[in-house]
Design a protein around this motif. Structure first.
Motif, PDB file in Angstrom:
ATOM      1  N   CYS A 373      62.051  60.166  32.714  1.00 42.42           N
ATOM      2  CA  CYS A 373      61.050  59.518  33.611  1.00 42.42           C
ATOM      3  C   CYS A 373      60.093  58.512  32.736  1.00 42.42           C
ATOM      4  O   CYS A 373      59.882  57.609  32.995  1.00 42.42           O
ATOM      5  CB  CYS A 373      60.386  60.677  34.433  1.00 42.42           C
ATOM      6  SG  CYS A 373      61.165  61.292  35.773  1.00 42.42           S
ATOM      7  N   TYR A 374      59.871  59.357  31.614  1.00 41.25           N
ATOM      8  CA  TYR A 374      58.644  58.494  30.744  1.00 41.25           C
ATOM      9  C   TYR A 374      59.334  57.328  30.307  1.00 41.25           C
ATOM     10  O   TYR A 374      58.779  56.093  30.433  1.00 41.25           O
ATOM     11  CB  TYR A 374      58.491  59.399  29.510  1.00 41.25           C
ATOM     12  CG  TYR A 374      57.703  58.511  28.484  1.00 41.25           C
ATOM     13  CD1 TYR A 374      56.139  59.028  28.362  1.00 41.25           C
ATOM     14  CD2 TYR A 374      58.107  58.057  27.567  1.00 41.25           C
ATOM     15  CE1 TYR A 374      55.289  58.235  27.697  1.00 41.25           C
ATOM     16  CE2 TYR A 374      57.173  57.308  26.568  1.00 41.25           C
ATOM     17  CZ  TYR A 374      56.066  57.540  26.882  1.00 41.25           C
ATOM     18  OH  TYR A 374      54.897  56.963  25.844  1.00 41.25           O
ATOM     19  N   PHE A 382      61.222  51.005  35.557  1.00 41.44           N
ATOM     20  CA  PHE A 382      62.168  51.365  36.790  1.00 41.44           C
ATOM     21  C   PHE A 382      60.728  52.406  37.556  1.00 41.44           C
ATOM     22  O   PHE A 382      60.064  52.818  36.547  1.00 41.44           O
ATOM     23  CB  PHE A 382      63.001  52.376  36.477  1.00 41.44           C
ATOM     24  CG  PHE A 382      64.283  51.989  35.688  1.00 41.44           C
ATOM     25  CD1 PHE A 382      64.482  50.719  35.876  1.00 41.44           C
ATOM     26  CD2 PHE A 382      65.225  52.898  35.200  1.00 41.44           C
ATOM     27  CE1 PHE A 382      65.750  50.129  35.359  1.00 41.44           C
ATOM     28  CE2 PHE A 382      66.329  52.513  34.540  1.00 41.44           C
ATOM     29  CZ  PHE A 382      66.670  51.098  34.716  1.00 41.44           C
ATOM     30  N   LYS A 383      60.653  52.380  38.708  1.00 37.52           N
ATOM     31  CA  LYS A 383      59.777  53.510  39.276  1.00 37.52           C
ATOM     32  C   LYS A 383      60.714  54.682  39.080  1.00 37.52           C
ATOM     33  O   LYS A 383      61.984  54.699  39.010  1.00 37.52           O
ATOM     34  CB  LYS A 383      59.777  53.328  40.707  1.00 37.52           C
ATOM     35  CG  LYS A 383      59.064  51.987  41.017  1.00 37.52           C
ATOM     36  CD  LYS A 383      57.675  52.344  41.264  1.00 37.52           C
ATOM     37  CE  LYS A 383      56.985  51.023  41.951  1.00 37.52           C
ATOM     38  NZ  LYS A 383      56.373  49.856  40.985  1.00 37.52           N
ATOM     39  N   VAL A 384      60.220  55.979  38.845  1.00 45.41           N
ATOM     40  CA  VAL A 384      60.653  57.152  38.413  1.00 45.41           C
ATOM     41  C   VAL A 384      60.300  58.526  39.468  1.00 45.41           C
ATOM     42  O   VAL A 384      59.219  58.568  39.711  1.00 45.41           O
ATOM     43  CB  VAL A 384      60.852  57.379  37.025  1.00 45.41           C
ATOM     44  CG1 VAL A 384      61.414  56.411  36.094  1.00 45.41           C
ATOM     45  CG2 VAL A 384      59.059  57.584  36.744  1.00 45.41           C
ATOM     46  N   SER A 385      61.215  59.195  39.764  1.00 45.57           N
ATOM     47  CA  SER A 385      60.832  60.630  40.276  1.00 45.57           C
ATOM     48  C   SER A 385      61.817  61.537  39.652  1.00 45.57           C
ATOM     49  O   SER A 385      62.789  61.502  39.371  1.00 45.57           O
ATOM     50  CB  SER A 385      61.325  60.471  41.673  1.00 45.57           C
ATOM     51  OG  SER A 385      60.608  59.570  42.374  1.00 45.57           O
ATOM     52  N   ILE A 386      61.153  62.840  39.536  1.00 48.28           N
ATOM     53  CA  ILE A 386      61.747  63.898  39.106  1.00 48.28           C
ATOM     54  C   ILE A 386      62.099  64.994  40.031  1.00 48.28           C
ATOM     55  O   ILE A 386      61.130  65.236  41.200  1.00 48.28           O
ATOM     56  CB  ILE A 386      61.018  64.750  37.801  1.00 48.28           C
ATOM     57  CG1 ILE A 386      61.847  65.590  37.102  1.00 48.28           C
ATOM     58  CG2 ILE A 386      59.615  64.826  38.467  1.00 48.28           C
ATOM     59  CD1 ILE A 386      61.328  66.039  35.781  1.00 48.28           C
ATOM     60  N   ARG A 387      63.198  65.567  40.209  1.00 47.20           N
ATOM     61  CA  ARG A 387      63.628  66.606  41.118  1.00 47.20           C
ATOM     62  C   ARG A 387      64.538  67.249  40.457  1.00 47.20           C
ATOM     63  O   ARG A 387      64.942  67.343  39.331  1.00 47.20           O
ATOM     64  CB  ARG A 387      64.562  65.671  42.299  1.00 47.20           C
ATOM     65  CG  ARG A 387      63.907  64.569  42.861  1.00 47.20           C
ATOM     66  CD  ARG A 387      63.780  64.678  44.397  1.00 47.20           C
ATOM     67  NE  ARG A 387      63.082  63.496  44.649  1.00 47.20           N
ATOM     68  CZ  ARG A 387      63.949  62.505  45.467  1.00 47.20           C
ATOM     69  NH1 ARG A 387      65.169  62.699  45.855  1.00 47.20           N
ATOM     70  NH2 ARG A 387      63.214  61.339  45.868  1.00 47.20           N
ATOM     71  N   SER A 388      64.762  68.671  41.192  1.00 45.41           N
ATOM     72  CA  SER A 388      65.683  69.606  40.624  1.00 45.41           C
ATOM     73  C   SER A 388      67.110  68.979  40.313  1.00 45.41           C
ATOM     74  O   SER A 388      67.666  68.300  41.240  1.00 45.41           O
ATOM     75  CB  SER A 388      65.667  70.954  41.804  1.00 45.41           C
ATOM     76  OG  SER A 388      66.388  70.575  42.541  1.00 45.41           O
ATOM     77  N   PHE A 389      67.743  69.720  39.499  1.00 44.10           N
ATOM     78  CA  PHE A 389      69.321  69.145  39.327  1.00 44.10           C
ATOM     79  C   PHE A 389      70.056  69.053  40.811  1.00 44.10           C
ATOM     80  O   PHE A 389      70.934  68.117  40.972  1.00 44.10           O
ATOM     81  CB  PHE A 389      70.086  70.316  38.454  1.00 44.10           C
ATOM     82  CG  PHE A 389      71.466  70.249  37.822  1.00 44.10           C
ATOM     83  CD1 PHE A 389      71.623  69.594  36.675  1.00 44.10           C
ATOM     84  CD2 PHE A 389      72.424  70.261  38.612  1.00 44.10           C
ATOM     85  CE1 PHE A 389      72.801  69.107  36.242  1.00 44.10           C
ATOM     86  CE2 PHE A 389      73.857  69.985  38.203  1.00 44.10           C
ATOM     87  CZ  PHE A 389      73.931  69.340  37.010  1.00 44.10           C
ATOM     88  N   GLU A 390      69.998  70.209  41.615  1.00 42.40           N
ATOM     89  CA  GLU A 390      70.547  70.243  42.729  1.00 42.40           C
ATOM     90  C   GLU A 390      70.041  69.182  43.851  1.00 42.40           C
ATOM     91  O   GLU A 390      70.866  68.248  44.424  1.00 42.40           O
ATOM     92  CB  GLU A 390      70.149  71.524  43.632  1.00 42.40           C
ATOM     93  CG  GLU A 390      70.884  72.713  43.000  1.00 42.40           C
ATOM     94  CD  GLU A 390      70.586  73.264  41.694  1.00 42.40           C
ATOM     95  OE1 GLU A 390      69.212  72.718  41.312  1.00 42.40           O
ATOM     96  OE2 GLU A 390      71.158  73.938  41.064  1.00 42.40           O
TER      97      GLU A 390
END
Ligand code: F3S
Length: 398
Positions: A373-374, A382-390
């Motif tokens: 993300c960084y 890019f715009k970035v989002s963090i989610r779980s692996f699933e």
């Protein structure tokens, strides 16, 4: 700095011009950091491999070192390159970039450097043991080596890591010395931390807190009951990125923690700090057009899990699965690669979403990695989002 007779001979050019240059780099570094001597190293990992970072000046330097007789004296592996070396076209890498990147790899190969391009060398046979002195340069791998393995390395730059490889030495300063490995502050984690995304967010929150502490002491974490290899690699990447940390200890988990009592200075990390870290990336409405897993490079375990989650369904977005060549080859043998590729996801072996030349190609990237993300935002815009692996896999399928 005190040199042995062999080190003096290297400096005087008896081992060729590349070795002399390498020894000059180490002598200059040793002088800057006040090292009294050089230490033998048993393992090297070199970053700055992507032509996107090196440019022509970097390529020329490598060609000169290879032409000057430079040869690795200890096991040396490479950080990710700017493309999948066997399939650059599959990721849309331009041919002129691919040609330059191949020249970079060829120069390293000529120096007997093992050209597995990965930021997780410890998963593919470059695995130092406790207390061993090494010279690694990828920040996430440096934190993993120091904290999780208990080996000893500073965060080397590309040229100083190459110099260590060609001489088998590194200056004795920083994290090679006992006194610099003592923790100076305790971070007590008062939140449930499970999954690569949550460990990444913890590294992000802790890293930002560490940045505010004078002298950036080594952190001693407590109240993290368990952590898998994959969670630790995510945490190392994130804590190194957001806090510049090359070493930490986790009570009950990392090998040196038991040597120390928890420091008196205490900081608490709560669920709110993790939430703040997540929210600082922004809550985005923009449609997702790029999904990636594998920062740091995926383990075989993660690839098996990905194949299971995909369950022979088709992905609907550009989806990069980044890993090392040896892990990909094992995944081929196990049948995981076929399942993943038949879903439409693409292996980005030897490379990653940060070091490949893809700045501006996508608008919104979703990943489980706080480090990705960084750099996705800072380097690739890019715009970035963090989610779980699933949830990353679900996003790819939706
Ligand atoms: Fe590795 Fe690239 Fe992430 S080098 S740690 S996958 S930014």
């Amino acid at each position: 700095m005190e040199l042995t007779s062999q080190e003096k001979a290297m400096l005087e050019g008896e081992f060729g011009s590349a070795t002399r240059k390498a020894m000059e780099i180490l002598a200059a570094l040793g002088k800057i950091y006040g090292a009294e001597r050089l230490l033998p190293v048993s393992s090297v990992q070199i970053s700055g491999v992507s032509y996107d970072n090196l440019g022509d000046a970097g390529l020329e330097f490598l060609a000169e070192m290879a032409g000057g007789g430079g040869r690795a004296r200890v096991l040396t592996t490479l950080n990710p390159a700017g493309m999948d070396i066997e399939n650059p076209g599959g990721l849309g890498i331009p041919e002129d970039f691919a040609r330059k990147q191949r020249q970079v790899i060829d120069a390293f190969a000529k120096m007997n450097v093992v050209t597995t391009c990965t930021c997780t060398p410890y998963l593919v046979g470059n695995l130092p043991h406790f207390g061993e002195h090494i010279a690694w340069s990828e920040s996430s791998a440096v934190a993993y080596a120091n904290a999780v393995l208990g080996a000893r390395t500073n965060r080397e730059g590309g040229p100083s890591a190459l110099a260590a490889s060609l001489t088998g030495r590194t200056p004795a300063y920083g994290l090679h010395l006992d006194e610099n490995r003592r923790p100076g502050v305790a971070f007590e984690v008062q939140a449930t931390i499970k999954g690569t995304d949550r460990f990444g967010l913890l590294g992000m929150a802790a890293g930002r807190m560490l940045e505010k502490l004078p002298g950036k002491p080594v952190v001693y974490f407590s109240k993290i009951p368990t952590a898998t290899v994959e969670e630790l690699k995510s945490f190392c990447a994130s804590f190194a990125t957001y806090g510049g940390a090359g070493l930490f200890h986790i009570e009950g988990i990392t090998p040196e923690a038991a040597q120390f009592s928890p420091p008196l200075q205490k900081v608490q990390i709560t669920e709110n700090d993790l939430l703040d870290a997540r929210n600082s990336l922004g809550i985005l409405e923009e449609p997702v057009d790029f999904v990636t897993l594998g920062c740091p490079h995926l383990s075989l375990n993660e690839i098996a899990r990905l194949a299971e989650l995909l369950d022979r369904r088709k992905v609907k977005k550009e989806f990069w699965v980044t890993t090392s060549r040896p892990v990909k080859q094992t995944a081929d043998r196990m049948g995981y690669s076929t399942i993943i590729e038949e879903s439409g996801a693409k292996f980005a072996t030897d490379t990653c979403c940060v070091v490949a030349p893809i700045a501006g190609r996508f608008k919104h990237m979703v990943t489980d990695s706080a480090k990705a993300c960084y750099y996705g935002a800072a380097k690739n815009r890019f715009k970035v989002s963090i989610r779980s692996f699933e949830d990353v896999v679900k996003e790819a399928l939706s």
